[in-house]
Design an enzyme around this catalytic site. Structure first.
Site, PDB file in Angstrom:
ATOM      1  N   HIS A  17       0.845  -1.206   0.000  1.00 41.35           N
ATOM      2  CA  HIS A  17       0.000   0.000   0.000  1.00 41.35           C
ATOM      3  C   HIS A  17       0.879   1.255   0.000  1.00 41.35           C
ATOM      4  O   HIS A  17       0.614   2.214  -0.717  1.00 41.35           O
ATOM      5  CB  HIS A  17      -0.879   0.048   1.264  1.00 41.35           C
ATOM      6  CG  HIS A  17      -1.896  -1.032   1.382  1.00 41.35           C
ATOM      7  ND1 HIS A  17      -2.062  -1.780   2.513  1.00 41.35           N
ATOM      8  CD2 HIS A  17      -2.832  -1.486   0.503  1.00 41.35           C
ATOM      9  CE1 HIS A  17      -3.049  -2.653   2.348  1.00 41.35           C
ATOM     10  NE2 HIS A  17      -3.528  -2.494   1.124  1.00 41.35           N
ATOM     11  N   LYS A  41     -14.386  -9.358   4.346  1.00 39.58           N
ATOM     12  CA  LYS A  41     -13.208  -9.652   5.178  1.00 39.58           C
ATOM     13  C   LYS A  41     -13.491  -9.400   6.647  1.00 39.58           C
ATOM     14  O   LYS A  41     -14.173  -8.425   7.006  1.00 39.58           O
ATOM     15  CB  LYS A  41     -12.029  -8.758   4.759  1.00 39.58           C
ATOM     16  CG  LYS A  41     -11.437  -9.075   3.408  1.00 39.58           C
ATOM     17  CD  LYS A  41     -10.241  -8.166   3.137  1.00 39.58           C
ATOM     18  CE  LYS A  41      -9.664  -8.380   1.751  1.00 39.58           C
ATOM     19  NZ  LYS A  41      -8.711  -7.307   1.385  1.00 39.58           N
ATOM     20  N   ARG A  90      -1.621  -6.821  -7.882  1.00 41.67           N
ATOM     21  CA  ARG A  90      -0.432  -7.679  -7.723  1.00 41.67           C
ATOM     22  C   ARG A  90      -0.433  -8.845  -8.688  1.00 41.67           C
ATOM     23  O   ARG A  90       0.605  -9.458  -8.925  1.00 41.67           O
ATOM     24  CB  ARG A  90      -0.387  -8.232  -6.286  1.00 41.67           C
ATOM     25  CG  ARG A  90      -0.089  -7.217  -5.231  1.00 41.67           C
ATOM     26  CD  ARG A  90      -0.485  -7.713  -3.873  1.00 41.67           C
ATOM     27  NE  ARG A  90      -1.912  -8.003  -3.868  1.00 41.67           N
ATOM     28  CZ  ARG A  90      -2.594  -8.400  -2.821  1.00 41.67           C
ATOM     29  NH1 ARG A  90      -1.993  -8.585  -1.680  1.00 41.67           N
ATOM     30  NH2 ARG A  90      -3.895  -8.625  -2.904  1.00 41.67           N
ATOM     31  N   SER A 128      -2.424  -7.782   3.378  1.00 46.39           N
ATOM     32  CA  SER A 128      -2.868  -7.637   4.769  1.00 46.39           C
ATOM     33  C   SER A 128      -3.330  -8.990   5.310  1.00 46.39           C
ATOM     34  O   SER A 128      -3.091  -9.324   6.478  1.00 46.39           O
ATOM     35  CB  SER A 128      -4.034  -6.642   4.863  1.00 46.39           C
ATOM     36  OG  SER A 128      -3.652  -5.398   4.356  1.00 46.39           O
TER      37      SER A 128
HETATM   38  O1  PNS Z   1      -8.320  -3.411   0.622  1.00 51.40           O
HETATM   39  P1  PNS Z   1      -9.566  -4.114   0.108  1.00 51.40           P
HETATM   40  O2  PNS Z   1     -10.198  -4.942   1.220  1.00 51.40           O
HETATM   41  O3  PNS Z   1      -9.328  -4.917  -1.130  1.00 51.40           O
HETATM   42  O4  PNS Z   1     -10.563  -2.942  -0.288  1.00 51.40           O
HETATM   43  C1  PNS Z   1     -11.862  -3.230  -0.726  1.00 51.40           C
HETATM   44  C2  PNS Z   1     -12.754  -2.000  -0.509  1.00 51.40           C
HETATM   45  C3  PNS Z   1     -12.771  -1.615   0.967  1.00 51.40           C
HETATM   46  C4  PNS Z   1     -12.202  -0.848  -1.344  1.00 51.40           C
HETATM   47  C5  PNS Z   1     -14.178  -2.367  -0.987  1.00 51.40           C
HETATM   48  O5  PNS Z   1     -14.654  -3.453  -0.252  1.00 51.40           O
HETATM   49  C6  PNS Z   1     -15.127  -1.185  -0.885  1.00 51.40           C
HETATM   50  O6  PNS Z   1     -15.124  -0.340  -1.752  1.00 51.40           O
HETATM   51  N1  PNS Z   1     -15.926  -1.139   0.214  1.00 51.40           N
HETATM   52  C7  PNS Z   1     -16.907  -0.089   0.416  1.00 51.40           C
HETATM   53  C8  PNS Z   1     -18.284  -0.520  -0.145  1.00 51.40           C
HETATM   54  C9  PNS Z   1     -18.295  -0.363  -1.641  1.00 51.40           C
HETATM   55  O7  PNS Z   1     -18.302   0.751  -2.178  1.00 51.40           O
HETATM   56  N2  PNS Z   1     -18.264  -1.506  -2.385  1.00 51.40           N
HETATM   57  C10 PNS Z   1     -18.178  -1.487  -3.848  1.00 51.40           C
HETATM   58  C11 PNS Z   1     -19.514  -1.575  -4.521  1.00 51.40           C
HETATM   59  S1  PNS Z   1     -20.322  -3.096  -4.207  1.00 51.40           S
END
Ligand code: PNS
Length: 156
Positions: A17, A41, A90, A128
């Site tokens: 990150h 998660k 990645r 993570s």
């Molecule tokens: O680091 P991550 O866990 O891959 O990030 C994923 C994240 C947090 C960006 C994603 O789950 C997210 O955007 N969560 C907020 C809810 C949302 O907008 N979801 C996308 C539309 S379903």
């Protein structure tokens, strides 16, 4: 002013990150690291813990800020102008997931786009999720998370 929004769960922030933040801050006027909820998660750190760890790491960068939001990314961006979302990828598997996220986000809010940054070197295998596994068994996470937060992460 062009702003990059870097969304994620950051549970915890990794060197991968950090590399994306470091590259994005040289391209954009401002970078906002947005701590969100990923309902797929199980989080180890609270919203505040995650945001505080990121703040410690990016404190030295004047054009990088941290924010938290418990909702849809598309809604957070609703009133913003001149923003793009940046994400790190990645692998092909990551790309498949991020491509779907970018597409659904575009459907929910047509105003913004998503840019992908490839991971390089050792960061290709850092996540993570793997860090949480390693610390659960008291393993060594040196070189995987920024030094400033290593002891905080290990304490968990
Ligand atoms: O680091 P991550 O866990 O891959 O990030 C994923 C994240 C947090 C960006 C994603 O789950 C997210 O955007 N969560 C907020 C809810 C949302 O907008 N979801 C996308 C539309 S379903």
């Amino acid at each position: 002013m062009k702003t990059a929004i870097f969304p994620g769960s950051f549970d915890p922030i990794t060197n991968g990150h950090f590399d994306i933040i470091n590259r994005a801050r040289l391209i954009f006027d401002q970078v906002i690291i947005l701590v969100l909820t990923n309902i797929d998660k199980q989080m180890m750190f609270s919203f505040n813990e995650r945001a505080n760890m990121i703040s410690l790491v990016v404190d030295k960068f004047s054009n990088v800020k941290v924010d938290v939001y418990n909702g849809l990314l598309a809604d957070y961006l609703r009133e913003m102008k001149d923003v793009v979302v940046v994400k790190g990828v990645r692998s092909v598997l990551d790309f498949q997931y991020e491509f779907e996220m970018a597409s659904i986000n575009k459907k929910l809010n047509l105003k913004f786009d998503t840019l992908f940054f490839p991971a390089y070197g050792d960061n290709v295998f850092v996540s993570s999720t793997l860090i949480k596994q390693i610390i659960s068994f008291n393993g060594d996470i040196s070189g995987m998370v920024p030094e400033q937060i290593k002891s905080m992460v290990m304490k968990k």
